[in-house]
Design a protein around this motif. Structure first.
Motif, mmCIF file in Angstrom:
data_model
loop_
_atom_site.group_PDB
_atom_site.id
_atom_site.type_symbol
_atom_site.label_atom_id
_atom_site.label_comp_id
_atom_site.label_asym_id
_atom_site.label_seq_id
_atom_site.Cartn_x
_atom_site.Cartn_y
_atom_site.Cartn_z
ATOM 1 N N ALA A 65 0.830 -1.215 0.000
ATOM 2 C CA ALA A 65 0.000 0.000 0.000
ATOM 3 C C ALA A 65 0.860 1.260 0.000
ATOM 4 O O ALA A 65 0.351 2.360 -0.196
ATOM 5 C CB ALA A 65 -0.927 0.008 1.215
ATOM 6 N N THR B 296 2.946 1.789 -2.257
ATOM 7 C CA THR B 296 3.086 2.143 -3.680
ATOM 8 C C THR B 296 1.781 2.015 -4.455
ATOM 9 O O THR B 296 1.702 2.462 -5.586
ATOM 10 C CB THR B 296 4.136 1.261 -4.399
ATOM 11 O OG1 THR B 296 3.619 -0.071 -4.512
ATOM 12 C CG2 THR B 296 5.446 1.230 -3.647
ATOM 13 N N LEU B 297 0.786 1.357 -3.881
ATOM 14 C CA LEU B 297 -0.458 1.132 -4.616
ATOM 15 C C LEU B 297 -1.620 1.865 -3.970
ATOM 16 O O LEU B 297 -1.722 1.921 -2.744
ATOM 17 C CB LEU B 297 -0.804 -0.371 -4.636
ATOM 18 C CG LEU B 297 0.127 -1.276 -5.438
ATOM 19 C CD1 LEU B 297 -0.242 -2.724 -5.204
ATOM 20 C CD2 LEU B 297 0.058 -0.928 -6.923
ATOM 21 N N MET B 298 -2.482 2.418 -4.788
ATOM 22 C CA MET B 298 -3.708 3.029 -4.283
ATOM 23 C C MET B 298 -4.816 1.997 -4.506
ATOM 24 O O MET B 298 -5.350 1.862 -5.593
ATOM 25 C CB MET B 298 -3.982 4.329 -5.051
ATOM 26 C CG MET B 298 -5.168 5.122 -4.539
ATOM 27 S SD MET B 298 -5.000 5.780 -2.875
ATOM 28 C CE MET B 298 -3.862 7.142 -3.142
#
Lengths: 301, 695, 325
Positions: free
Chosen positions: A219, A221-223
């Motif tokens: 999370a 780096t990721l939405m």
């Protein structure tokens, strides 16, 4: 030490952290003495616009039942029984549930005996009397004895379906680790985790922790909200459910109650997240399975 | 021009005689009538019969129609040439036009002054005055042809003498001549206005023409229109020319000598000089030598043909009244605009800054003026016509004014595009000697949030008249934390009202302006014309406008609570804005990290370390972690650590040499310890104190 | 501490502002927004009850850089979060013609306890991986549902109350009615209770007075502040948490700030992380904790500017002595 419901105040109040902390003596934490009810009742603040929502009696009965039903089978089992029923009985907005003063009041005034029964360690180090840690009475939402159950039910339920929350509360590591992570404020993420529990993809505490760490790290780096969008719960439907309390029967003891009908989590979004997490989990090292243990325990910054 | 009537016969005939150097007696003799008969025609007491008109036409060398219509002069036109005014008989010398050199040749100032004149001379109040700036760079054949039309060869001796003089003006001219010679280019700046009065009135005496062309030092803007509005500002036209040369073509709103179109004249301002043994006073005019004995040696404007205006780059589009000024050898002495592109932009900017208000219009109303800037090179478009858009330059102020014109203002600001309106009272005192309490005028104050890019927020613009800016000032004493805003005050006629109180306020405020028109304050005129107490009315007005602004932008007052200030200051969690507690690091820190993922999925990093000065070596543990959304960051192990500069690897720790200020090392993470594949997380690198027993 | 990204991220800045707000469809006065402090205050005296706030957002992202970089499917989102209420709403924004991104994230009153943080993230597909965060705002906004003024709370609460009056909810202060002040460090924000029943304290700490009075006022304020900072430091240290894996976590809110501000004065030779670990181990292992007290005292007195206030008072005393002679 158990108190009769008749001796209790009729309505819940608010007990500020400062007042709660001052009254958490060693005696209270070890279960040897009760908090000073009269003094606490006097120091408590009334809740504005009080109504049947704040009745103490249904709560007290719920705690008594939880204890009675799980005295023999094991007290940790009481969590998954109590969480949905507490959420069903104590109908709060998130803003209200975020006020520690309410939970302080329940722990110190309504059911200190329950806190001790549920959280008193069997043994203690260095020969002292075992004592409950203070944060079970007065602490953050993922620690406090009742707040953590209410929030677990709130964050893991799927609309009116409490079953995912029950699955979450059956695993103490979910309550201890996953509940405190910001990532589960995204409903499809929370549901993907409970689905992996239901499907037996993650079982042990270590597996839960490894999964939690992987989800939390990814999370950064990721939405997730963009990968799996969720309109979120229907605030009006939730309001309606809260207002309907007087019409609703008491929480059934044997079957699960129905939660607020504020909208199911989109199946597709849960699928996306579950697929993602299964892949992450497959690649994540699980502690204990590793070739060697970590040597150092560095400090978080 | 259509069926426009010509001049009166007498006036026309008198001029024709002067042009032909013919006396009344000579004409009478040629016609075979008495001199008294000719005199009667000239004084207008009688008009000749048709047969006499035919005869007159023949004598003057023209056709019958010309005599009938009298809209043009007889063709025996006098030569168009430069006439240099002879030196004063008393031998007095002037070195350069004082008015011209009172202004710096700044294009921004020129644009402001020239456009303000156009604005003041608006002809039809229902339509905007249109202002058009054209920069035109000439070279080669185009330049040659223009200089020929200008009779450059005749001027050159005068320029050379003037340039040799040591005064400021001499230097400027020398620079202009050298530039022309060396670069073979000349920059023309044309300023056209349309729907303006044009240079009306007689050649000399009162009138717009004379005010511009004759009276260089005339700073008197009369309140009526006899002298027009051309004040000192017109001198900026000449100041902008390196050659002191401006050509003019005007289309008149009211005919002069029965004519309206192509009234042309050129004016040159040089210092006193001696050319070929003859002394000249200074100014010179391009025109016809005046036939009037009173003005012998002066050249007057002439009614040029289209071919001439074409050659002089003075052609006007259409027949709308207005004036074209051609500044020959235009330059920007302020120095911030060197190229034509920069000059073009500077003019656009100046027009937007000074006339955004006049160019702003509401949904249903026309603007007071429109402006554009074009740049040409040898007749080809270099920068295409750019219409000056006030909203692009002054978004907040234009928004405020537009909201007012459209009636779209609010009482309290609640949105970034909203405009709040309040009134500021102005009590206009009675005139000196009059009795009475004075008249109340309500000025309009507009406030709107400033634009993000606004570098000068929190200013109040005061305007009156045709929305001319009198002052732009920062609003004083704003409370801390005020959101950036722009404010506009419209007083007098700028409110759009034509009521008595607006007329009175307009006059009162004008009286309180110094010659620069940049303030409302004590002036001699104010003291002389108004009853006692006038100055305090002005002061009250100025104070009140600031108060109203502060009120409109103020936060709603609350009791702050929060205890004694002295204590609050010491209990601030951010250190009260001071940098207390910020120390220089006295432990090794990571200064820089470089790295990439290798094919096995491990991070390969190179780390630079900053060391505080110390006599002992440092033993530190390099830490690699994966970042997370919330909570504690999981550590990853090193598969490999390699010492770099000033560094040794010992049991998984790093020993940095003593007395060094930097060190470096590199490392590879252990893929087996990654909680997620490395490409899924951010990597954090840090240094920690090595713990005993850990290694 | 330095961070590395495993994929290309934006170097340019992502900035945004809340241009306006509505409460249940009605415009919020602009004075309730502070562009400088980046705070929206939603509590209005005139409107006690409201259900939903709608924020009008304007975001600028480095467009030119985006156009040339390896990013596709670029989405800009607004993120509203509040820890205690587990609030997290993510709202997609829309790109407007001039390149700014605009949108209207909403905040339900029931979903937020006190203040939510509003940030902006830019999300894109990078190297075939969708949903990557490639940039975000650094200067975020606060949306405060309780505040009447748009200010970032940076001060402790100061509660002026008569300890002797037995007034709800301060009955417990009755036991301290002879104390001039009391510092309380539990809760969202520490509170200094000032006993208005203590004769003269209100006047002494108020404004005005002679230079001598001002000097004494500074001294008393420094004394109170020193106690407050000391108490806050202890409270913060006791809130350091040990995570499952044994690593330490910084406490949240003001406690985090107090530790980060004071640790460099308490343990100057250690990095913040090492200082945190050191202070925690000294506290739980009870060795070296007492030795640390003078340093904590010192750090607190620096925060309270004791040296400056005491110096001023002494100088003032000198001067008044001279006047007497």
């Amino acid at each position: 030490m158990s108190r009769h419901a008749d001796d209790l105040p009729e309505q819940l109040g608010l007990l500020r952290d400062a007042v709660a902390a001052r009254n958490l003596t060693r005696g209270v934490l070890t279960g040897q003495e009760s908090p000073p009810f009269v003094a606490l009742a006097r120091e408590a603040e009334r809740i504005k616009g009080a109504g049947s929502r704040w009745n103490v009696r249904p709560l007290r009965e719920l705690f008594d039942d939880a204890r009675r039903l799980h005295d023999e089978s094991g007290r940790t089992g009481a969590d998954s029984w109590l969480a949905p029923r507490l959420h069903y009985t104590l109908r709060l907005t998130r803003a209200e549930a975020a006020d520690p003063a309410l939970w302080n009041y329940i722990a110190l005034v309504v059911a200190p005996d329950y806190v001790v029964w549920r959280h008193l360690p069997k043994t203690a180090r260095d020969g002292k009397r075992p004592a409950v840690t203070a944060d079970r009475f007065c602490g953050p939402h993922y620690k406090q004895a009742f707040a953590r159950l209410w929030w677990a039910a709130e964050l893991f339920r799927d609309g009116d379906d409490y079953r995912p929350a029950v699955a979450a509360c059956r695993n103490q590591d979910v309550l201890n680790t996953v509940l405190r992570l910001d990532v589960i404020d995204h409903r499809p993420t929370a549901r993907a985790v409970t689905r992996m529990l239901e499907d037996g993809i993650v079982r042990t505490g270590r597996e839960v922790n490894a999964l939690a760490t992987a989800i939390n790290a990814a999370a950064s780096t990721l939405m997730y909200e963009v990968l799996a969008s969720d309109e979120g719960p229907d605030a009006e439907a939730f309001r309606y459910w809260m207002d309907e309390l007087d019409m609703a029967p008491p929480a059934p003891r044997k079957t699960l109650p129905a939660g607020p009908g504020d909208g199911a989590i989109p199946e597709g979004a849960v699928d996306v997240m579950a697929t993602y997490f299964e892949k992450l989990f497959a690649e994540a090292p699980v502690r204990g399975k590793e070739p060697k243990d970590a040597e150092e325990v560095p400090i978080d910054v | 021009m259509g069926n426009e009537r010509g001049e009166g016969f007498g006036i026309w005939l008198a001029r024709q005689l002067r042009r032909q150097d013919m006396t009344q007696a000579e004409l009478a003799a040629a016609l075979g009538i008495t001199r008294a008969g000719v005199s009667a025609w000239i004084t207008g007491r009688a008009e000749p019969r048709e047969d006499k008109k035919r005869a007159i036409a023949e004598i003057l060398g023209t056709d019958e129609a010309t005599v009938h219509l009298r809209t043009v002069d007889a063709p025996a036109a006098r030569p168009i040439a430069w006439y240099h005014r002879p030196a004063h008989a008393d031998g007095g010398r002037e070195f350069g036009n004082a008015a011209a050199f009172a202004f710096d040749a700044d294009l921004a100032v020129l644009a402001r002054e020239a456009t303000q004149n156009s604005l003041d001379e608006r002809h039809d109040d229902d339509h905007p005055v249109r202002v058009r700036y054209v920069l035109h760079e000439l070279s080669g054949e185009h330049l040659r042809s223009f200089l020929d039309a200008l009779a450059w060869e005749d001027l050159l001796p005068h320029y050379e003498v003037a340039a040799a003089q040591k005064q400021k003006v001499g230097g400027v001219i020398a620079e202009g001549l050298r530039d022309l010679r060396e670069t073979d280019t000349l920059l023309l700046l044309r300023i056209d206005d349309f729907n303006a009065s044009g240079l009306t009135g007689p050649e000399y005496g009162d009138g717009r023409f004379a005010a511009v062309v004759r009276r260089q030092l005339d700073s008197h803007k009369t309140s009526g229109h006899a002298g027009g509005s051309y004040g000192l500002g017109k001198a900026t036209l000449w100041a902008t020319s390196r050659l002191g040369l401006v050509l003019i073509n005007s289309t008149l709103s009211t005919p002069h000598e029965g004519r309206r179109e192509r009234r042309v004249i050129g004016r040159l301002d040089l210092p006193w000089r001696e050319v070929d043994g003859q002394a000249y006073a200074g100014p010179a005019w391009l025109g016809e030598e005046d036939t009037d004995p009173e003005f012998k040696g002066v050249s007057r404007s002439w009614w040029a043909d289209e071919r001439t205006t074409e050659r002089l780059h003075l052609s006007r589009v259409g027949s709308d009244p207005g004036t074209s000024f051609l500044v020959v050898g235009a330059h920007d002495a302020a120095g911030d605009a060197g190229t034509v592109q920069e000059m073009h932009d500077k003019i656009v900017r100046s027009l937007a800054e000074n006339f955004w208000a006049a160019m702003t219009h509401g949904e249903a109303t026309a603007p007071i003026m429109e402006a554009s800037v074009t740049t040409l090179r040898n007749g080809q478009v270099l920068i295409k016509e750019e219409r000056v858009d006030p909203h692009a330059h002054e978004p907040a102020r234009c928004r405020a004014l537009k909201a007012y014109l459209d009636g779209g203002t609010v009482d309290h600001l609640a949105g970034p595009e909203q405009v709040a309106l309040a009134h500021v009272p102005l009590t206009v005192p009675p005139l000196r000697g009059d009795k009475g309490p004075g008249v109340d005028h309500r000025a309009v104050l507009l406030v709107t949030p400033a634009d993000d890019a606004d570098t000068k927020p929190n200013h109040l613009v005061c305007m009156r008249g045709n929305r001319m800016t009198v002052s732009v000032r920062r609003v004083p004493d704003l409370p801390m934390g005020t959101n950036p805003f722009q404010a506009v005050l419209l007083a007098g006629h700028a409110t759009g009202a034509r009521t008595e109180d607006a007329d009175l306020a307009e006059a009162f405020l004008r009286a309180s302006e110094p010659p620069e028109h940049d303030d409302w304050n004590r002036t001699e005129e104010l003291a002389a014309r108004y009853a006692r107490g006038a100055l305090s009315r002005i002061r009250d007005f100025r104070r009140e406008m600031n108060t109203v602004v502060r009120h409109l932008v103020a936060r709603r007052e609350q009791k702050t609570g929060g205890g004694p200030a002295v204590l609050r200051e010491l209990l601030r969690l951010d250190g009260g804005g001071t940098s207390a507690g910020r120390r220089i690091d006295s432990h090794p820190t990571v200064r820089n990290v470089d790295g990439e993922l290798d094919s096995s999925g491990a991070w390969r990093v190179r780390v630079e370390v900053k060391l505080p000065p110390r006599d002992d070596a440092w033993v530190m543990m390099p830490v690699a972690k994966f970042d997370v959304r919330s909570g504690s960051k999981p550590s990853v192990r090193w598969a490999e650590l390699v010492a770099g500069e000033n560094c040794h690897v010992e049991n998984g720790h790093l020993r940095f040499d003593a007395r060094m200020s930097t060190a470096s090392f590199s490392g590879v993470t252990d893929v087996a310890s990654h909680p997620v594949p490395a490409e899924m997380a951010r990597l954090v690198i840090d240094l920690q104190k090595a713990r005993s027993g850990a290694a | 501490m330095k961070t590395l990204m495993p994929y290309a991220t934006l170097a340019g800045e992502v900035t945004f502002k809340v241009a306006a707000a509505k409460l249940d469809g009605r415009d919020l006065p602009l004075s309730m927004l502070s562009q400088q402090e980046r705070v929206v205050a939603l509590h209005q005296v005139e409107r006690q009850k409201w259900d939903e706030a709608r924020l009008d957002l304007r975001v600028r992202i480095p467009e030119a850089e985006l156009a040339e970089g390896p990013w596709s499917d670029v989405v800009c989102v607004a993120v509203l979060t509040e820890g205690v209420s587990n609030l997290r709403t993510v709202t997609r924004l829309n790109r407007s013609a001039d390149g700014t991104w605009v949108g209207s994230p909403t905040l339900a009153r029931d979903a937020c306890r006190t203040r939510a943080e509003l940030s902006v993230s830019v999300v894109a597909t990078v190297d075939g991986v969708p949903g990557r965060i490639i940039g975000g705002s650094e200067e975020n906004w606060l949306v405060d549902v309780l505040a009447r003024k748009p200010v970032r709370q940076r001060e402790l609460h100061i509660n002026e109350v008569d300890f002797g009056e037995n007034q709800k909810p301060y009955e417990w202060l009755h036991a301290f009615k002879d104390a001039p002040w009391l510092v309380e460090t539990s809760g969202d924000m520490p509170t200094v209770h000032l006993n208005t029943g203590f004769e003269g304290i209100t006047e002494l700490l108020g404004s005005g007075g002679s230079t001598m009075e001002k000097a004494v006022r500074g001294l008393i304020a420094a004394q109170i502040a020193t106690e407050a900072w000391t108490a806050m430091f202890h409270s913060a240290v006791s809130d350091i948490e040990v995570a499952e894996d044994g690593s330490l976590e910084w406490p949240s809110g003001w406690r985090d700030w107090v530790l980060r501000a004071m640790l460099p004065d308490v343990l100057p030779d250690l990095s913040p992380a090492d200082a945190l670990s050191e202070i925690h181990s000294r506290r739980v292992e009870t060795s070296g904790w007492n030795e640390l007290q003078p340093r904590i005292q010192y750090a607190a007195s620096r925060r309270a500017r004791v040296a400056k206030n005491l110096g001023t008072a002494i100088r003032e005393l000198d001067r008044s002595d001279e006047g007497d002679q």
